[in-house]
Design a protein around this motif. Structure first.
Motif, mmCIF file in Angstrom:
data_model
loop_
_atom_site.group_PDB
_atom_site.id
_atom_site.type_symbol
_atom_site.label_atom_id
_atom_site.label_comp_id
_atom_site.label_asym_id
_atom_site.label_seq_id
_atom_site.Cartn_x
_atom_site.Cartn_y
_atom_site.Cartn_z
ATOM 1 N N ILE A 252 0.827 -1.293 0.154
ATOM 2 C CA ILE A 252 0.087 -0.063 0.076
ATOM 3 C C ILE A 252 0.702 1.201 0.075
ATOM 4 N N ALA A 253 0.827 1.978 -0.890
ATOM 5 C CA ALA A 253 1.696 3.280 -1.290
ATOM 6 C C ALA A 253 0.815 4.502 -0.661
ATOM 7 N N LEU A 254 1.388 5.343 0.048
ATOM 8 C CA LEU A 254 0.883 6.455 0.324
ATOM 9 C C LEU A 254 0.983 7.512 -0.300
ATOM 10 N N PRO A 255 -0.169 8.304 -0.460
ATOM 11 C CA PRO A 255 -0.413 9.358 -1.519
ATOM 12 C C PRO A 255 0.680 10.352 -1.565
ATOM 13 N N SER A 256 1.283 10.953 -2.507
ATOM 14 C CA SER A 256 2.184 12.006 -2.448
ATOM 15 C C SER A 256 1.471 13.402 -1.989
ATOM 16 N N LYS A 257 1.033 13.415 -0.742
ATOM 17 C CA LYS A 257 0.191 14.538 -0.413
ATOM 18 C C LYS A 257 0.697 14.843 1.042
ATOM 19 N N ARG A 258 0.203 15.814 1.831
ATOM 20 C CA ARG A 258 0.386 16.106 3.095
ATOM 21 C C ARG A 258 -0.298 15.322 4.028
ATOM 22 N N ILE A 259 0.072 14.641 4.903
ATOM 23 C CA ILE A 259 -0.616 13.716 5.726
ATOM 24 C C ILE A 259 -0.520 14.371 7.190
ATOM 25 N N THR A 260 -1.669 14.512 7.846
ATOM 26 C CA THR A 260 -1.568 15.246 9.074
ATOM 27 C C THR A 260 -2.557 14.301 10.137
ATOM 28 N N ILE A 261 -1.888 13.852 11.351
ATOM 29 C CA ILE A 261 -2.588 13.017 12.135
ATOM 30 C C ILE A 261 -2.779 14.083 13.368
ATOM 31 N N ASN A 262 -3.958 14.113 13.922
ATOM 32 C CA ASN A 262 -3.965 15.029 15.102
ATOM 33 C C ASN A 262 -4.874 13.996 16.432
ATOM 34 N N LEU A 263 -4.239 14.206 17.458
ATOM 35 C CA LEU A 263 -4.679 13.072 18.649
ATOM 36 C C LEU A 263 -5.492 14.343 19.448
ATOM 37 N N SER A 264 -6.798 13.986 19.387
ATOM 38 C CA SER A 264 -7.689 15.155 20.300
ATOM 39 C C SER A 264 -8.086 14.296 21.586
ATOM 40 N N PRO A 265 -8.440 15.119 22.750
ATOM 41 C CA PRO A 265 -7.937 16.390 22.867
ATOM 42 C C PRO A 265 -6.529 16.644 22.758
ATOM 43 N N ALA A 266 -6.032 17.795 22.199
ATOM 44 C CA ALA A 266 -4.618 18.193 22.081
ATOM 45 C C ALA A 266 -3.960 18.401 23.305
ATOM 46 N N ASP A 267 -4.450 18.793 24.422
ATOM 47 C CA ASP A 267 -3.823 19.185 25.510
ATOM 48 C C ASP A 267 -3.359 17.931 26.646
ATOM 49 N N LEU A 268 -4.175 16.480 26.089
ATOM 50 C CA LEU A 268 -3.848 15.660 26.992
ATOM 51 C C LEU A 268 -2.653 14.711 26.362
ATOM 52 N N PRO A 269 -1.461 14.551 27.496
ATOM 53 C CA PRO A 269 -0.360 13.950 27.087
ATOM 54 C C PRO A 269 -0.563 12.503 26.551
ATOM 55 N N LYS A 270 -0.052 12.172 25.283
ATOM 56 C CA LYS A 270 -0.167 10.941 24.599
ATOM 57 C C LYS A 270 1.090 9.977 24.893
ATOM 58 N N GLU A 271 1.105 8.875 25.368
ATOM 59 C CA GLU A 271 2.360 8.170 25.495
ATOM 60 C C GLU A 271 2.050 6.841 25.382
ATOM 61 N N GLY A 272 3.277 6.030 24.768
ATOM 62 C CA GLY A 272 3.124 4.685 24.318
ATOM 63 C C GLY A 272 2.899 4.439 22.758
ATOM 64 N N SER A 273 3.300 3.209 22.612
ATOM 65 C CA SER A 273 3.645 2.530 21.277
ATOM 66 C C SER A 273 2.002 2.132 20.768
ATOM 67 N N HIS A 274 0.937 2.185 21.577
ATOM 68 C CA HIS A 274 -0.206 1.507 21.412
ATOM 69 C C HIS A 274 -1.074 2.394 20.419
ATOM 70 N N PHE A 275 -0.548 3.715 20.156
ATOM 71 C CA PHE A 275 -1.069 4.647 19.042
ATOM 72 C C PHE A 275 -0.957 4.213 17.759
ATOM 73 N N ASP A 276 0.173 3.130 17.520
ATOM 74 C CA ASP A 276 0.346 2.844 16.165
ATOM 75 C C ASP A 276 -0.859 2.193 15.235
ATOM 76 N N LEU A 277 -1.606 1.281 15.839
ATOM 77 C CA LEU A 277 -2.699 0.807 15.299
ATOM 78 C C LEU A 277 -3.906 1.760 14.757
ATOM 79 N N PRO A 278 -4.362 2.452 15.853
ATOM 80 C CA PRO A 278 -5.652 3.514 15.528
ATOM 81 C C PRO A 278 -4.715 4.670 14.874
ATOM 82 N N ILE A 279 -3.561 4.970 14.537
ATOM 83 C CA ILE A 279 -2.957 6.010 13.243
ATOM 84 C C ILE A 279 -3.277 5.345 12.082
ATOM 85 N N ALA A 280 -2.719 3.972 12.089
ATOM 86 C CA ALA A 280 -2.791 3.242 10.695
ATOM 87 C C ALA A 280 -4.289 3.163 10.269
ATOM 88 N N VAL A 281 -5.347 2.862 11.215
ATOM 89 C CA VAL A 281 -6.788 2.758 10.828
ATOM 90 C C VAL A 281 -7.157 3.902 10.385
#
Length: 504
Positions: free
Chosen positions: A57-86
């Motif tokens: 699966i090739a990513l498009p040649s565009k700008r990809i932005t991932i936002n984790l909301s709420p933005a003021d809550l610290p995000k820690e850990g590698s478990h965010f990989d799967l939801p970002i991919a989904v």
């Protein structure tokens, strides 16, 4: 177009919902993650890119932005990989957008697209159930999460399985809960020869979840007694097992996804740091006192622990919870444990042995045990001396009650307490009773009240000491099957309270 998926961010044992938003917009090719991510989350873009490449699966040649909301809550850990991919797969049209929004996902991606187990699957399942969503996680983490019956748990081995599941090509079946692990008793109270008073104190402590302090010469059996305490404790109730397993899930200590009905038994070394005992570190992880929640914390060589570590135990012993305050977070963990402490009477350990007289008696004992502050000792319900066992006792065959017999008496007393406190939130044992409730359940008879007033006046019991004597007396009465706290019950409770106080 903005695609969404959902995951959680952990704050102690609480899992807060996080919305993962993915936007693919025209512009120079880039892949950025915003929303207060830590280093592990920021590195997810490389793991996701490699995992997608392994699936051709090739990513498009565009700008990809991932936002984790709420933005003021610290995000820690590698478990965010799967939801970002989904979210990214939904944004580029590989999977339906509505499918990605119907579940909470967590998991770490390998470079080949396989999913790696992560910590915190159990509290994540609880959060998913509250939001009425299914949970998608690595198959290695799904057995522990499946214990939450209120939500559907889907376990996947790879990102390709996730794509086939969401696209409808090969739906994944719901996961089954892991095994229930029961205690395997390899030790028995009958192994301990002599020390009848110490065995009695251990039984009382187990029945009412009271704290116990043992002082005795090296080799007198303090550690041996403490190691056999789990064999007489009642098993965890389903609610207690879930509470304990949530803490162990966050710490990554659950055994192959199974939930244990055996009470935790933690025995940290005296060189342990404050963060290891109380909790802390970069991610404010639970410490030994929280890992011992609903179980036993055995601290051998108590005076050898550092003074700051010992003093931090005072508040958790009273409240049953500990708050870890950091600059960016305040995390609260439950820590309702039974403290079993052991110590030598002095540094050499032979202060009470006339055969090995020490030239520094009694100063050596005062200096050594003087490291323990009065407020800390005041919080220990039972205090006993464990004398050396003579060879004549060791040469005798094993005698006394087995752990099974003692456990049956403890279970009977524990059941009486559960029935007594039914409907009262946060109170399961006599050690939890306080205020008017304690006065009601532990009201002594006339002779007992007279004895208690004389002892309090003569020995100067503090208010805390007075209440702890009442709690212990209530437990002794429960072991005897008595509805009323009588003079013999109070006399025994007082003897455990004052024995070391007069010697130290």
């Amino acid at each position: 177009m903005v695609a969404r998926s959902y995951t959680v961010a952990f704050e102690g044992v609480e899992a807060h919902q996080v919305e993962v938003q993915c936007a693919v917009t025209p512009g120079l090719p880039a892949f950025s993650i915003v929303g207060l991510p830590d280093k592990a989350v920021s590195e997810a873009r490389d793991r996701v890119r490699s995992a997608l490449a392994s699936m051709a699966i090739a990513l498009p040649s565009k700008r990809i932005t991932i936002n984790l909301s709420p933005a003021d809550l610290p995000k820690e850990g590698s478990h965010f990989d799967l939801p970002i991919a989904v979210a990214l797969l939904a944004a580029i049209g590989i999977i339906p957008e509505d499918a990605s929004e119907g579940s909470v996902s967590l998991g770490e991606l390998s470079l080949d697209g396989s999913l790696v187990a992560v910590t915190g699957a159990l509290p994540a399942a609880m959060a998913a159930a509250e939001d009425d969503r299914a949970l998608l996680c690595p198959s290695a983490s799904s057995p522990e999460a499946a214990w939450v019956a209120a939500t559907q748990v889907i376990g996947a081995k790879s990102l390709a399985d996730v794509v086939r599941h969401f696209s409808g090509q090969s739906p994944l079946p719901p996961s089954e809960p892991g095994e229930v692990h029961h205690a395997k008793a390899s030790k028995d109270m009958r192994d301990v020869k002599g020390q009848e008073r110490a065995k009695r104190a251990l039984e009382i402590a187990a029945a009412g979840r009271h704290h116990l302090f043992m002082v005795g010469a090296p080799g007198s059996g303090k550690s041996m007694l403490a190691a056999r305490l789990p064999t007489i404790l009642p098993p965890l109730s389903p609610a207690e097992a879930l509470e304990t397993s949530m803490i162990h899930s966050v710490a990554g200590l659950l055994d192959q996804g199974g939930i244990s009905r055996a009470r935790p038994f933690r025995e940290p070394h005296h060189t342990a740091s404050m963060a290891a005992i109380v909790g802390g570190g970069r991610r404010a992880a639970p410490g030994e006192i929280s890992l011992a929640h609903n179980g036993v914390l055995f601290m051998d060589e108590l005076p050898e622990f550092s003074r700051p570590v010992l003093e931090t135990l005072r508040q958790p012993i009273e409240t049953g919870k500990v708050m870890i305050a950091r600059a960016n977070a305040h995390v609260t963990y439950p820590c309702r444990f039974m403290l079993i402490a052991a110590a030598n009477p002095c540094r050499c350990g032979h202060m009470f042995d006339p055969a090995q007289a020490c030239a520094r008696v009694p100063n050596c004992g005062e200096d050594y045990l003087g490291r323990l502050s009065g407020p800390l000792l005041d919080r220990l319900d039972l205090r006993i001396e464990v004398p050396p066992v003579s060879f004549s006792d060791l040469d005798l065959p094993a005698s006394g009650d087995t752990s099974e017999v003692v456990a049956s008496r403890v279970k009977m007393a524990s059941d009486r307490q559960l029935k007594r406190f039914e409907g009262l939130a946060g109170i399961r044992a006599n050690a939890d009773a306080h205020g008017s409730l304690l006065e009601e359940i532990a009201k002594p008879d006339a002779e007992g009240r007279d004895l208690l007033s004389k002892v309090a006046e003569k020995f100067g019991l503090s208010a805390r000491g007075f209440h702890r004597v009442m709690r212990v007396a209530r437990t002794i009465a429960d072991l005897a099957g008595s509805d009323t706290v009588r003079k013999p019950h109070l006399a025994e409770a007082i003897s455990f309270r004052l024995r070391l106080q007069t010697e130290l």
